[in-house]
Write a protein that holds these residues in place. Sequence first.
Motif, PDB file in Angstrom:
ATOM      1  N   ARG A 160      33.699 -44.142  13.308  1.00 47.16           N
ATOM      2  CA  ARG A 160      33.606 -45.492  12.727  1.00 47.16           C
ATOM      3  C   ARG A 160      34.443 -46.490  13.522  1.00 47.16           C
ATOM      4  N   GLN A 161      35.622 -46.035  13.976  1.00 46.10           N
ATOM      5  CA  GLN A 161      36.433 -46.951  14.764  1.00 46.10           C
ATOM      6  C   GLN A 161      35.770 -47.265  16.099  1.00 46.10           C
ATOM      7  N   ARG A 162      35.044 -46.309  16.660  1.00 48.97           N
ATOM      8  CA  ARG A 162      34.285 -46.566  17.882  1.00 48.97           C
ATOM      9  C   ARG A 162      33.185 -47.605  17.619  1.00 48.97           C
ATOM     10  N   ILE A 163      32.594 -47.555  16.436  1.00 45.35           N
ATOM     11  CA  ILE A 163      31.589 -48.566  16.075  1.00 45.35           C
ATOM     12  C   ILE A 163      32.247 -49.941  15.992  1.00 45.35           C
ATOM     13  N   GLY A 164      33.442 -49.985  15.399  1.00 39.87           N
ATOM     14  CA  GLY A 164      34.173 -51.248  15.330  1.00 39.87           C
ATOM     15  C   GLY A 164      34.510 -51.792  16.715  1.00 39.87           C
ATOM     16  N   ILE A 165      34.852 -50.900  17.633  1.00 42.23           N
ATOM     17  CA  ILE A 165      35.139 -51.316  19.005  1.00 42.23           C
ATOM     18  C   ILE A 165      33.870 -51.854  19.671  1.00 42.23           C
ATOM     19  N   ALA A 166      32.748 -51.160  19.450  1.00 40.25           N
ATOM     20  CA  ALA A 166      31.472 -51.624  20.019  1.00 40.25           C
ATOM     21  C   ALA A 166      31.118 -53.004  19.485  1.00 40.25           C
ATOM     22  N   ARG A 167      31.348 -53.248  18.210  1.00 46.05           N
ATOM     23  CA  ARG A 167      31.063 -54.562  17.624  1.00 46.05           C
ATOM     24  C   ARG A 167      31.929 -55.641  18.272  1.00 46.05           C
ATOM     25  N   ALA A 168      33.212 -55.320  18.524  1.00 45.08           N
ATOM     26  CA  ALA A 168      34.101 -56.288  19.159  1.00 45.08           C
ATOM     27  C   ALA A 168      33.672 -56.591  20.593  1.00 45.08           C
ATOM     28  N   LEU A 169      33.119 -55.585  21.281  1.00 52.11           N
ATOM     29  CA  LEU A 169      32.720 -55.760  22.680  1.00 52.11           C
ATOM     30  C   LEU A 169      31.366 -56.448  22.832  1.00 52.11           C
ATOM     31  N   SER A 173      36.123 -51.895   7.031  1.00 53.73           N
ATOM     32  CA  SER A 173      35.761 -52.968   7.953  1.00 53.73           C
ATOM     33  C   SER A 173      34.291 -52.951   8.352  1.00 53.73           C
ATOM     34  N   LEU A 174      33.538 -51.924   7.928  1.00 52.94           N
ATOM     35  CA  LEU A 174      32.110 -51.843   8.228  1.00 52.94           C
ATOM     36  C   LEU A 174      31.315 -51.981   6.936  1.00 52.94           C
ATOM     37  N   ASN A 175      30.272 -52.792   6.953  1.00 51.21           N
ATOM     38  CA  ASN A 175      29.440 -53.019   5.776  1.00 51.21           C
ATOM     39  C   ASN A 175      28.604 -51.768   5.489  1.00 51.21           C
ATOM     40  N   PRO A 176      28.821 -51.114   4.338  1.00 48.73           N
ATOM     41  CA  PRO A 176      28.097 -49.863   4.059  1.00 48.73           C
ATOM     42  C   PRO A 176      26.600 -50.053   3.844  1.00 48.73           C
ATOM     43  N   ASN A 229      20.506 -46.127  14.052  1.00 40.66           N
ATOM     44  CA  ASN A 229      19.710 -46.107  12.819  1.00 40.66           C
ATOM     45  C   ASN A 229      20.457 -45.523  11.628  1.00 40.66           C
ATOM     46  N   ARG A 230      21.693 -45.112  11.832  1.00 41.36           N
ATOM     47  CA  ARG A 230      22.453 -44.490  10.743  1.00 41.36           C
ATOM     48  C   ARG A 230      23.375 -45.508  10.064  1.00 41.36           C
ATOM     49  N   TYR A 231      23.942 -45.081   8.918  1.00 40.08           N
ATOM     50  CA  TYR A 231      24.839 -45.932   8.144  1.00 40.08           C
ATOM     51  C   TYR A 231      26.281 -45.458   8.325  1.00 40.08           C
ATOM     52  N   PRO A 232      27.265 -46.346   8.092  1.00 40.10           N
ATOM     53  CA  PRO A 232      28.666 -45.989   8.342  1.00 40.10           C
ATOM     54  C   PRO A 232      29.149 -44.723   7.634  1.00 40.10           C
ATOM     55  N   HIS A 233      28.642 -44.459   6.422  1.00 42.02           N
ATOM     56  CA  HIS A 233      29.147 -43.302   5.684  1.00 42.02           C
ATOM     57  C   HIS A 233      28.759 -41.978   6.333  1.00 42.02           C
ATOM     58  N   ILE A 266      38.458 -58.997  17.253  1.00 36.85           N
ATOM     59  CA  ILE A 266      39.464 -58.173  16.590  1.00 36.85           C
ATOM     60  C   ILE A 266      38.893 -56.799  16.259  1.00 36.85           C
ATOM     61  N   ILE A 267      39.743 -55.791  16.383  1.00 32.85           N
ATOM     62  CA  ILE A 267      39.431 -54.442  15.905  1.00 32.85           C
ATOM     63  C   ILE A 267      40.333 -54.208  14.700  1.00 32.85           C
ATOM     64  N   PHE A 268      39.736 -53.969  13.537  1.00 35.49           N
ATOM     65  CA  PHE A 268      40.507 -53.866  12.302  1.00 35.49           C
ATOM     66  C   PHE A 268      41.135 -52.484  12.139  1.00 35.49           C
TER      67      PHE A 268
END
Length: 343
Positions: free
Chosen positions: A166-175, A110-113, A155-159, A102-104
């Motif tokens: 950030r949504q691209r990171i969520g997509i990468a996590r789903a893939l 949706s990303l752990n800070p 090596n960076r954080y979501p903030h 799922i992509i939230f």
Amino acid sequence: MAQASNDIILDVRDLYKHFPVTKGFIFQKQVGAVKAVDGVSFQIRRGETMGLVGESGCGKTTTGRVILRLMEPTRGEAYFEGRDIFRLNKEELRRMRRDMQIIFQDPYSSLNPRMTVGDIIGEPLEIHNLARGREKLRRVQELLEIVGLAPYHANRYPHEFSGGQRQRIGIARALAVNPKLVICDEPVSALDVSIQAQVLNLLEELQKEFGLTYLFIAHDLSVVKHISDRIAVMYLGRIVEVADADELFSNPQHPYTEALLSAVPIPDPEVRRERIILPGDVPSPVNPPQGCRFHTRCLYARESCKVNDQQLIDYWGTGHYVACEVLPFRQQRSKAAVFKPHA
């Protein structure tokens, strides 16, 4: 809507999700239920994008989450590649989640800070024993490049990222786990319009590259038209119309679909579209109307609509299903095929 069995990747049959309404502080008693999803059936073909649209609160997000068993269903069935999702034990479900991701909607919550991007994307790889150590790092960097980010972003954080990033990171996590089906829960609604286009184009490119199947949940009809092969329109917990995207936009048949499409902005300022203003408000899902759910706001409703519970019917045999009996072609009903998703 009968398809060859090997062509159907997801088959949802008569799905219900009711949330109990309780009364009392200490001794709570159930006095009702919010009927968020109330008898939903549809199929998704392998490799296609199925759009699921409707007003806020119609139950589309709940439908997606129940399919993934992020919520347990009240009743119903959902088959992924022939296996009943709701009958799987914990270990079987964990294995199946490699194939269903799922992509939230919210790229912020949706990303752990507290986790780096590398840890966020790499976590599914460890959970499913796909990669560890250097192999995991290599795979994370590869995924970042696939979604348009740089390897050093691991090596960076979501903030430290914008909403689109950030949504691209969520997509990468789903893939990360090489899924077959991805449920996109309004993945661009929280983004600026220019960024929306970039993310939609990325999703289309990824679908072609990896052979993905999408259930694309949204309320923006112009976005859904751009990305979807077929579209299902949902109202008050039920699907009222299903058709190919072009067919739905050029020839809407359900009164609710007509009203939704009349509100879509037209980019040409010289072109005017007659806006359909629906009377009244959306009924409460705690006590939905009897008969047709839409009859309290329908401009064409008649007495039988207050009694008859509408079914999705293909009136022309073209795969355009409508749950309505008040349009001029209703005399063809005797020749119609009632929608049976498991046929």
